[in-house]
Design a protein around this motif. Structure first.
Motif, PDB file in Angstrom:
ATOM      1  N   THR A   1      23.698  34.133  14.901  1.00 34.23           N
ATOM      2  CA  THR A   1      22.994  35.028  13.976  1.00 34.23           C
ATOM      3  C   THR A   1      23.893  36.167  13.531  1.00 34.23           C
ATOM      4  N   ALA A   2      24.591  36.782  14.470  1.00 32.08           N
ATOM      5  CA  ALA A   2      25.472  37.899  14.133  1.00 32.08           C
ATOM      6  C   ALA A   2      26.620  37.443  13.233  1.00 32.08           C
ATOM      7  N   MET A   3      27.194  36.284  13.523  1.00 26.11           N
ATOM      8  CA  MET A   3      28.309  35.787  12.718  1.00 26.11           C
ATOM      9  C   MET A   3      27.822  35.445  11.305  1.00 26.11           C
ATOM     10  N   ARG A   4      26.700  34.781  11.183  1.00 27.97           N
ATOM     11  CA  ARG A   4      26.167  34.429   9.860  1.00 27.97           C
ATOM     12  C   ARG A   4      25.860  35.676   9.043  1.00 27.97           C
ATOM     13  N   ARG A   5      25.240  36.670   9.684  1.00 29.65           N
ATOM     14  CA  ARG A   5      24.892  37.903   8.987  1.00 29.65           C
ATOM     15  C   ARG A   5      26.148  38.613   8.483  1.00 29.65           C
ATOM     16  N   LEU A   6      27.164  38.723   9.336  1.00 28.74           N
ATOM     17  CA  LEU A   6      28.402  39.401   8.966  1.00 28.74           C
ATOM     18  C   LEU A   6      29.124  38.662   7.837  1.00 28.74           C
ATOM     19  N   VAL A   7      29.248  37.364   7.951  1.00 26.69           N
ATOM     20  CA  VAL A   7      29.925  36.571   6.921  1.00 26.69           C
ATOM     21  C   VAL A   7      29.147  36.659   5.610  1.00 26.69           C
ATOM     22  N   ARG A   8      27.836  36.541   5.678  1.00 28.39           N
ATOM     23  CA  ARG A   8      27.002  36.612   4.482  1.00 28.39           C
ATOM     24  C   ARG A   8      27.178  37.964   3.782  1.00 28.39           C
ATOM     25  N   ARG A   9      27.193  39.035   4.557  1.00 28.06           N
ATOM     26  CA  ARG A   9      27.351  40.375   3.993  1.00 28.06           C
ATOM     27  C   ARG A   9      28.705  40.513   3.298  1.00 28.06           C
ATOM     28  N   ARG A  10      29.759  40.056   3.948  1.00 26.27           N
ATOM     29  CA  ARG A  10      31.097  40.162   3.350  1.00 26.27           C
ATOM     30  C   ARG A  10      31.231  39.291   2.112  1.00 26.27           C
ATOM     31  N   LEU A  11      30.672  38.097   2.156  1.00 22.66           N
ATOM     32  CA  LEU A  11      30.766  37.211   0.993  1.00 22.66           C
ATOM     33  C   LEU A  11      29.957  37.746  -0.188  1.00 22.66           C
TER      34      LEU A  11
ATOM     35  N   LEU B   1      22.083  30.011  27.826  1.00 27.05           N
ATOM     36  CA  LEU B   1      23.026  29.508  26.828  1.00 27.05           C
ATOM     37  C   LEU B   1      22.419  29.538  25.426  1.00 27.05           C
ATOM     38  N   ALA B   2      21.153  29.162  25.316  1.00 25.82           N
ATOM     39  CA  ALA B   2      20.481  29.175  24.011  1.00 25.82           C
ATOM     40  C   ALA B   2      20.427  30.589  23.447  1.00 25.82           C
ATOM     41  N   ALA B   3      20.074  31.546  24.279  1.00 21.50           N
ATOM     42  CA  ALA B   3      19.993  32.936  23.813  1.00 21.50           C
ATOM     43  C   ALA B   3      21.358  33.450  23.367  1.00 21.50           C
ATOM     44  N   GLU B   4      22.394  33.162  24.131  1.00 20.49           N
ATOM     45  CA  GLU B   4      23.740  33.610  23.760  1.00 20.49           C
ATOM     46  C   GLU B   4      24.225  32.922  22.487  1.00 20.49           C
ATOM     47  N   LEU B   5      24.014  31.608  22.394  1.00 19.95           N
ATOM     48  CA  LEU B   5      24.432  30.860  21.218  1.00 19.95           C
ATOM     49  C   LEU B   5      23.746  31.394  19.963  1.00 19.95           C
ATOM     50  N   MET B   6      22.439  31.582  20.026  1.00 20.11           N
ATOM     51  CA  MET B   6      21.714  32.051  18.856  1.00 20.11           C
ATOM     52  C   MET B   6      22.097  33.488  18.495  1.00 20.11           C
ATOM     53  N   SER B   7      22.361  34.303  19.472  1.00 19.43           N
ATOM     54  CA  SER B   7      22.778  35.680  19.217  1.00 19.43           C
ATOM     55  C   SER B   7      24.120  35.722  18.493  1.00 19.43           C
ATOM     56  N   VAL B   8      25.092  34.957  18.994  1.00 14.86           N
ATOM     57  CA  VAL B   8      26.414  34.914  18.357  1.00 14.86           C
ATOM     58  C   VAL B   8      26.306  34.301  16.964  1.00 14.86           C
TER      59      VAL B   8
END
Length: 162
Positions: free
Chosen positions: A18-28, A9-16
């Motif tokens: 990290t990917a969401m933060r990176r994508l949102v940060r890039r778009r913003l 669960l920790a690995a999946e949570l951190m993966s999702v």
């Protein structure tokens, strides 16, 4: 003792996350010029949440070295995003404050982020929206537990040349 389920669960949570933060940060970053690096934005968020914080306390809160935060402070001073104020109780100490422009940019960034993600949440099936809403309190408790483990970011006056 950590279970296999906890690790998974920790690995999946951190993966999702990290990917969401990176994508949102890039778009913003594309929408809100001039571009600021993620570490600069994180420092601005810390200063916005704790006006008058010292460089050392900000470094502890961000889990960075004092000199790394001093470098970020200098970059944000040059960009007009931060102000340094002398601590009235210790003239050798420096306190950090956001500029009005920085506060406006952070508010705009938060609003754009909420609208961007909110639009996608609205498109999800009702059961997915319900699952996300139900998970938020548990995620908040997980964050609080991680913060307790890291210890407080005390704000003691510090001498600095930044």
């Amino acid at each position: 003792m950590v279970t296999d389920e906890g690790v998974r669960l920790a690995a999946e949570l951190m993966s999702v996350n990290t990917a969401m933060r990176r994508l949102v940060r890039r778009r913003l970053r594309e929408q809100v010029p001039p571009r600021l690096r993620p570490a600069q934005v994180e420092l601005m968020i810390v200063v916005g949440g704790r006006p008058g914080i010292s460089v050392a306390a900000a470094a502890r809160e961000l889990h960075l070295a004092d000199n790394s935060v001093s470098t970020l402070v200098n970059q944000l001073l040059a960009a007009g995003m931060l102000r340094r104020e002398t601590d009235p109780d210790d003239r050798r100490a420096v306190r950090l404050e956001l500029t009005p422009d920085a506060r406006r940019r952070l508010a705009e960034w938060r609003d754009r982020r909420a609208r961007m993600i909110g639009a996608r949440i609205d498109e999800l099936a009702e059961e997915d929206r319900t699952a996300i809403a139900a998970a938020l309190p548990a995620l908040g408790r997980l964050l609080a537990s991680l913060q307790e483990e890291a210890g407080p970011a005390e704000d003691t006056p510090t001498r600095t040349t930044t």
